[in-house]
Design an enzyme around this catalytic site. Structure first.
Site, short mmCIF file in Angstrom:
data_model
loop_
_atom_site.label_atom_id
_atom_site.label_comp_id
_atom_site.label_asym_id
_atom_site.label_seq_id
_atom_site.Cartn_x
_atom_site.Cartn_y
_atom_site.Cartn_z
N PHE A 132 0.85 -1.19 0.00
CA PHE A 132 0.00 0.00 0.00
C PHE A 132 0.90 1.25 0.00
O PHE A 132 1.87 1.31 0.75
CB PHE A 132 -0.89 -0.03 1.24
CG PHE A 132 -1.97 1.00 1.24
CD1 PHE A 132 -3.11 0.85 0.46
CD2 PHE A 132 -1.88 2.13 2.05
CE1 PHE A 132 -4.11 1.80 0.47
CE2 PHE A 132 -2.88 3.09 2.07
CZ PHE A 132 -4.00 2.92 1.27
N ASP A 203 2.08 -5.53 7.75
CA ASP A 203 0.92 -4.66 7.82
C ASP A 203 -0.32 -5.55 7.64
O ASP A 203 -0.47 -6.23 6.60
CB ASP A 203 0.98 -3.58 6.72
CG ASP A 203 -0.13 -2.54 6.89
OD1 ASP A 203 -1.21 -2.91 7.37
OD2 ASP A 203 0.08 -1.37 6.53
N TYR A 228 -10.38 0.55 11.17
CA TYR A 228 -11.68 0.90 10.56
C TYR A 228 -12.11 0.01 9.41
O TYR A 228 -13.14 0.24 8.81
CB TYR A 228 -11.71 2.37 10.13
CG TYR A 228 -10.54 2.82 9.27
CD1 TYR A 228 -10.48 2.50 7.94
CD2 TYR A 228 -9.50 3.56 9.82
CE1 TYR A 228 -9.41 2.90 7.16
CE2 TYR A 228 -8.42 3.97 9.06
CZ TYR A 228 -8.37 3.63 7.71
OH TYR A 228 -7.31 4.02 6.95
N LYS A 229 -11.30 -1.00 9.07
CA LYS A 229 -11.69 -1.89 7.97
C LYS A 229 -12.47 -3.07 8.55
O LYS A 229 -13.58 -2.88 9.04
CB LYS A 229 -10.46 -2.31 7.19
CG LYS A 229 -9.87 -1.11 6.44
CD LYS A 229 -8.52 -1.38 5.83
CE LYS A 229 -8.05 -0.15 5.05
NZ LYS A 229 -6.60 -0.05 4.97
N ARG A 377 -13.76 -3.24 -7.09
CA ARG A 377 -13.39 -3.99 -5.90
C ARG A 377 -14.61 -4.26 -5.01
O ARG A 377 -15.41 -3.37 -4.74
CB ARG A 377 -12.36 -3.14 -5.13
CG ARG A 377 -11.59 -3.85 -4.08
CD ARG A 377 -10.46 -2.99 -3.59
NE ARG A 377 -10.94 -1.84 -2.80
CZ ARG A 377 -10.26 -1.30 -1.78
NH1 ARG A 377 -9.07 -1.76 -1.45
NH2 ARG A 377 -10.74 -0.27 -1.12
C1 LIG Z 1 -5.97 1.18 4.82
C2 LIG Z 1 -4.50 1.01 4.91
C3 LIG Z 1 -3.73 1.92 5.62
C4 LIG Z 1 -4.38 3.16 6.19
O1 LIG Z 1 -3.53 4.03 6.79
P1 LIG Z 1 -4.08 5.26 7.63
O2 LIG Z 1 -2.89 5.79 8.28
O3 LIG Z 1 -5.12 4.73 8.57
O4 LIG Z 1 -4.74 6.22 6.70
C5 LIG Z 1 -2.38 1.67 5.75
N1 LIG Z 1 -1.81 0.57 5.19
C6 LIG Z 1 -2.55 -0.33 4.49
C7 LIG Z 1 -1.91 -1.54 3.92
C8 LIG Z 1 -3.92 -0.12 4.33
O5 LIG Z 1 -4.65 -0.98 3.63
#
Ligand SMILES: *Cc1c(COP(=O)(O)O)cnc(C)c1O
Length: 418
Positions: A132, A203, A228-229, A377
């Site tokens: 990401f 992660d 939040y996911k 998605r």
């Molecule tokens: C959603 C996501 C994030 C989100 O990062 P924030 O700091 O909460 O905005 C980070 N890494 C991955 C792999 C994600 O999917």
């Protein structure tokens, strides 16, 4: 739904799957808008009903009545750790190894910096092209800040394990690819990192709350995850950090705020880190966010992460099967691995008109999202998505294509948030 179908699975069969679903009662724990098929829980999880009740109680009683005494009386100061201990159960960590703090990006900064400090003679951070962007950006920022002594080596997704070398300080990857849903073999990559003396950072943004994992069994060195996911913590929910006990005495993280100090209320002017996982905290914990998040995690533990995973795999494989049977002729491809052990809880369809198609689907109250360049998605959060929803979503998609609904002019321009 009456549409003609060449599918071998009927809607009635899907309804039967729902009746036989051992966690069907989990859905009742969520507030979901009437008539909406929500397939975006991988981006923002739905609202657990108990979250609203608990936050209201904190407002009315704890903050409203107890005021500053809440920090002790209501254990506000300890909530980051008590919730961390609950998340630990979902990811194969022990109590005292997970803390709920800050955001995913900030926690990525902390753990990559910690790993660099633990391998001071090594100059390479290894990741893959499917990571990401924020994770890579955070590493880039850190390298810049430290005077460009390090470099990022970025390899193909299936070449991470063999790309570790003697200069690798740490491998940092996201277990489940946010676009395709492809799942990394964490055990294999962690082992390959250790074989060359490197550390392994994971992660778990798309893992926590949908795929059971064993961080300690595979000897992961650090992990971060998103609230939040699939953990349903609400927009901007705090994130978490994992560091195993074996590292607690050696580790140093750079955001040395007062609440990561051994004795914050002595107000001494020299930083001395707290023992244990608390040293990953910098600031006052966001109590409303933590309380909102805890409700959904309690439900997740009650219904069982193993049950969630089993249902999620059944949902995603049903979706892919229906797409192959009913949508192949409309130019869709499937970018998500077919093998269960290689995918998370989402399915990525590819289509050249993906953005417009998703807008037309949303008009039919089927909510997924779009990722560049051509990914449509769909996330299948097993706690609240039903097998009949999968059938209906595919049926809506068939209609969008057959009626050409995606061609409307208002669906052609992309917005800022996709
Ligand atoms: C959603 C996501 C994030 C989100 O990062 P924030 O700091 O909460 O905005 C980070 N890494 C991955 C792999 C994600 O999917």
């Amino acid at each position: 739904m009456t549409a003609q179908t060449s599918s071998t699975t009927s809607r009635a069969a899907c309804e039967a799957f729902d009746r036989a679903d051992p966690i069907r009662a989990f859905r009742d724990r969520f507030r979901l808008p009437e008539g909406v098929i929500y397939l975006d829980g991988n981006s923002l999880g739905a609202l657990p009903k108990a979250a609203a009740e608990r936050v209201t109680k904190v407002l009315d009683v704890e903050w409203g009545e107890h005021l500053v005494d809440g920090w002790l009386k209501d254990n506000w100061m300890g909530l980051s750790e008590t919730l961390g201990d609950k998340i630990a159960k979902l990811i194969g960590a022990d109590a005292g190894e997970v803390i709920v703090v800050d955001t995913t990006s900030i926690n990525v900064h902390k753990v990559i910096a910690s790993a660099m400090l633990m391998r001071p003679d090594r100059r390479t951070l290894l990741t893959d092209k499917g990571n990401f962007p924020t994770d890579v950006y955070m590493a880039q920022g850190l390298i810049e800040f430290l005077g460009r002594q390090h470099r990022i080596k970025m390899v193909e997704e299936d070449e991470v394990a063999e790309s570790v070398d003697e200069d690798t300080a740490a491998v940092f990857c996201t277990q489940i690819n946010y676009r395709t849903g492809r799942l990394h073999d964490m055990a294999k990559i962690t082992k390959a990192a250790h074989a060359k003396g490197a550390l392994a950072i994971w992660d778990l943004a798309h893992t926590a709350g949908c795929v059971p994992i064993e961080l300690n069994k595979i000897e992961a060195d650090f992990a971060v995850g998103c609230g939040y996911k699939y953990l349903n913590g609400g927009p901007g929910a705090p994130a978490f950090v994992f560091a195993p006990k074996r590292h607690h005495d050696k580790v140093r993280q750079p955001l040395t705020g007062w609440l990561g100090h051994a004795n914050p209320f002595e107000f001494g002017l020299d930083y001395k880190p707290a023992q244990g996982i608390r040293q990953f905290r910098a600031s006052s914990p966001p109590i409303l966010g933590i309380v909102a998040m805890e409700a959904g995690i309690d439900d997740m533990i009650e219904f069982g992460i193993g049950n969630v995973r089993a249902k999620s795999l059944a949902l995603t494989s049903l979706f892919m099967k229906l797409v192959e049977e009913r949508l192949a002729k409309h130019g869709f491809g499937i970018a998500t691995p077919k093998e269960s052990e290689r995918r998370g809880s989402q399915v990525a369809l590819t289509h050249k008109d993906g953005w417009s198609i998703m807008q037309a689907l949303k008009a039919r109250k089927v909510i997924g999202d779009f990722r560049e360049p051509n990914i449509v998605r769909f996330g299948f959060a097993a706690p609240y998505v039903r097998f009949a929803d999968v059938w209906d979503a595919v049926d809506h998609l068939v209609q969008v294509m057959e009626k050409g609904e995606w061609k409307k002019p208002e669906y052609q321009n992309k917005k800022w948030v996709t």
